[in-house]
Structure formats: C-alpha cells, structure tokens
Design an enzyme around this catalytic site. Sequence first.
Site, PDB file in Angstrom:
ATOM      1  CG  ASP A  60       5.762  76.714 -28.102  1.00  0.00           C
ATOM      2  OD1 ASP A  60       4.730  77.387 -28.251  1.00  0.00           O
ATOM      3  OD2 ASP A  60       5.835  75.503 -28.380  1.00  0.00           O
ATOM      4  CG  ASP A 265       7.605  77.031 -31.438  1.00  0.00           C
ATOM      5  OD1 ASP A 265       6.708  77.881 -31.358  1.00  0.00           O
ATOM      6  OD2 ASP A 265       7.554  75.924 -30.853  1.00  0.00           O
TER       7      ASP A 265
END
Length: 540
Positions: A60, A265
């Site tokens: 990420d 996430d």
Amino acid sequence: MKRWFRLALVLLVSACPCALVLSTPVATFCALLRAAQMGVLVKGGDILESLGEIRVAAFDKTGTITKGEFRVDGFHVVGAKVELGQLLYWVSSIESKSSHPMAAALVEYARSRSIQPQPKPENVTEFHIYPGEGVYGEMSGRHIYIGNTRIMARSSNHSVPEMDDQSGASVGYVICDGDLVGTFSLSDECRTGAAEAIRELRSMGIKSVMLTGDSRASATRAQEQLGGVLEELHADLLPEDKVRLVGELKSRSGPTLMVGDGMNDAPALAAADVGVAMGLHGSAAAMETSHATLMSGDVLRVPAAVALGRRARRTIAANVAASVAAKAAVVALALAWRPVLWAAVLADVGTCLLVVLHSMTLLVAEGEEQPWRRRRRRRSGGEEAEACRATARSLALRSSLLAGASSAASAGPRDEESKGCGCCRKQSKSPPEHSVVIDVPASPAAAKSRSPEQEEATIRPATEKGKVAGCCGGGKPRCVSMVPPPTAIRDLDLAAAKNVNTACCNKTTNECGSPHQGKKGGCRDATCCSSGRDGISVLE
C-alpha cells in the site's frame, strides 16, 4: 535367540522418531523468537514457512511506502456560500472522528489557523466512513461529505473541478448539501529505507507492486521518490479492487505478500498468502486480519522476515534429512545382520541433540558472528591485545603530560617579574603540539576583579615560542596547567589521569613550585590540596 533379541532391540530404538518429531517445532520456535527480536510478530509457524515461499510483494502507499504524515499544501473555498473559518470548523470536527492520516493532517491544519470555535467532534451526528472514498457527517442540519472524486458521486455532485495536481499531491473535496464548497491538497514523503527494502526483495527474486486508493499522480510521485524500483503501479483502487488484484497476482506469479496499514487494506491482507500490517500507526482492523505485524515503521523488516522464513525452511529440511538418514543407516546395518545396539542409541540421542543445536542457529542473525566463535576469539587474546595497546597509548600520554608539567615547574623568571608580576615563568621547552594553557585565579576575589580581556585570555592555545601571553593579568598569582587536546583526554584512562601533576603557584613567593604528590603543601591527584596553592585538574 540372542541375535534376534539384539535385532529387535535395535529396530525398537530406531523406530523411536524423537529427532524427526523435534526437527520442525524446535526450528519453528527458534525462528519465531528471532522474528520477535527483529520486531516482527508472526502468528504461527505455518505463516513463517509461507514467508519463505513469497514470489510477489504488494505494498500500500499511504502509511506503508510513505510516512503517513501528510502536509496540507492548500485549502480553498469554492464559491461564496461558506467562509473559510466555518468550512475549516466543519472539516476538522468531522475528521476528528476518523483515524486516517489525512484526517489528522486536516485537523492539525485547522488548529494551526486558530479557527473559532475549536473542533467539536461531539457535535457531529450520523458519522460514517466510506472505505476508499471519504467520510460523511451531519452538523447543524447540514450534510457534509469529505473525500476524493468518488465521494462526489455519492453526494449527488458530479461536477469535478479541474485542479493542477502535477506535483503529485492528493486532492480532496468538501461537499455541503450537494454543493462543492471547498477543495484541499495534501502531500506525503516516502519512508527512509523503503527503496532499499524493495531493492532487497528484488535481489531475492521477489517482484514488488504498489496497490493504492490514491490518485495516479500521487502513485507516480511516490515511484519517482523511490527511484523507479516498483515494477507495477495500480492507483484509484477500492478495497474490493485490491482483493481482486491480489488474487490475480497469486494466480499469475505465485505466493503473494501484502503489506498495508489501513482499514482499506484489511480485506487484501486477509486474501494474501501472508498479510503484514504496520503496527506502529496501523489500524486495529489491519492488525487483526493480518498474519504478521511489524512493531515499527521500518519497511526493511519485510525482506528480513522473508529471509528468515527461507532460513527456517532450509533448517527444517536439513533437520528432517539428518533424522531420516541416521535412522536409515542404523536400520540398514540391522537388516544386514549387524545389529549394533550402541550405534542405534547413539544415532537416536545424538541426532536429537544435533537437530536442537542446528535449529538454535536461527537465533543468530545471518552473517552475525556465532557466540562460540566470539568466546574463542576472546580466549585467544585478540581483545586482550587490543587492551594492551590501549594501555600502552595511555602510558605514553602520561609520560608526555609529566614532561609538560616538569617543564612548566622548571621554567625561569620572566621579564615582567620586575614589574611586580612574577606568577609565571618562561618555559624551557615549547609546549606539546595542540596543548592548551589554562589560567586559574588564586582566589575568588581575584576572579571577580578580572577584566573582560583577561577573561578571554583564560583559555588559549600556547604560542609557538613557548610563551604565555597575558598570564599575569593584574599581577595576581596564577596556576599554569598543560592540558592535552580532547582526543588525548578521550584515550586517557582514569588511573593515568590521577598521576598527572599540575604546576601550582605559591601565593607567598609568586613562583610556580614543583608539585610533589602525597606531601603536605603540594599537589595530590592533579589538584592543589594546600590552602596556599591553587590548581586545576587535567580532566576538568
């Protein structure tokens, strides 16, 4: 019967799978302990083994590759419906209920502008978070949306203004009752060591990919800061898009590692073969669904954990092979009608010890010196030789200091003595290189009566001719001490420092007398101990 009885005993001992049973759990336990020492909490031995099989690493952007410490580059009001102060009050109050790094930056920006009234999250009603889009809240009967371009579609506002985001900043919008009332831009910097971590993964044959819900411009800017080490960039992703891309990476390239920190996430962390959460500033949802957690913001722990997983797999394979080979050798001898009972016992117990000792090598970092090698080097005298060399340097320094003190004590009278200033004498030798001359006043009253010019001359370098300029300011007695440079004081041990003499001045004769250790009226341990003498310690 005796031969058959011995053969039965050998086969019975050989059938005991002690070493084979210990080969995996001991190695796994040692690897988990080593991972904890590195700052990586792994939730099981199977996860550790999966780390050794990773072929793709997905990262990420916000809070993982970048620091997650946003800076507000600009905040602008669109139209004339709302004033800037009122808009900042709404935004800061609503964002105070969010844990996203962007929300913290907006709240801090509003506080720095000293808005009135101060943010009041308790006045926010119907607060809701839209993952990958933004937040929603109601204040004073107004419906307020804050987020990216997707939140505008949710708020029934489809008019996206054109903004210059070529710098790679993240652009956000504020919608109030369906009208666009404000825009803002935020920027973030990459973590220190992120590029190095990705390069280490590449050297291990692991491909690195970025999965971010931020804009394409922000992802490209992060790629430029990393030096172009990422192989793929995927931007403008929703949480379900990240899960889909993780599945594609698994089917296309093999076992996949996902590293993230936010609530967005969490689904991708759970879908990956190994999900790693950033524990320092990560969300609770990410740490709950992940398989491992980094206890710091150091991304370099990721390649270290992968390397540890590969070492653990190699260690387990070696333990199993050694256990099976030892048992097979004993059974082969027994079947050849050569049953040796002591060999069977030795193979059983010895293999167990060998497996345990081999597994304990995981406790030592790869490339680090083994403890037994360190102890052997100490016994061989390597460190003692270095200590002896340090002592020799200290003794040499002590001799030079004593020579300097002796030269100060045996100096002749100065020309200024006839003028009533006889506290110092001309040195017979030039002082040691880089030495410093320190003047110490004979009494507190003399120190108070000194002029600023004399104070500036209190500590000064020795002159090339060996003379001390301005030593006798005002005709007051002084003590002259030759102090070594700081590098010499650093190498001087305490025992040698206590034996260094300091030349002290006698108040009665105004002469620099030669100090004598241990005698009344002289100097002891580099300080003047008599009421008629003053001095200064070399260490001071």
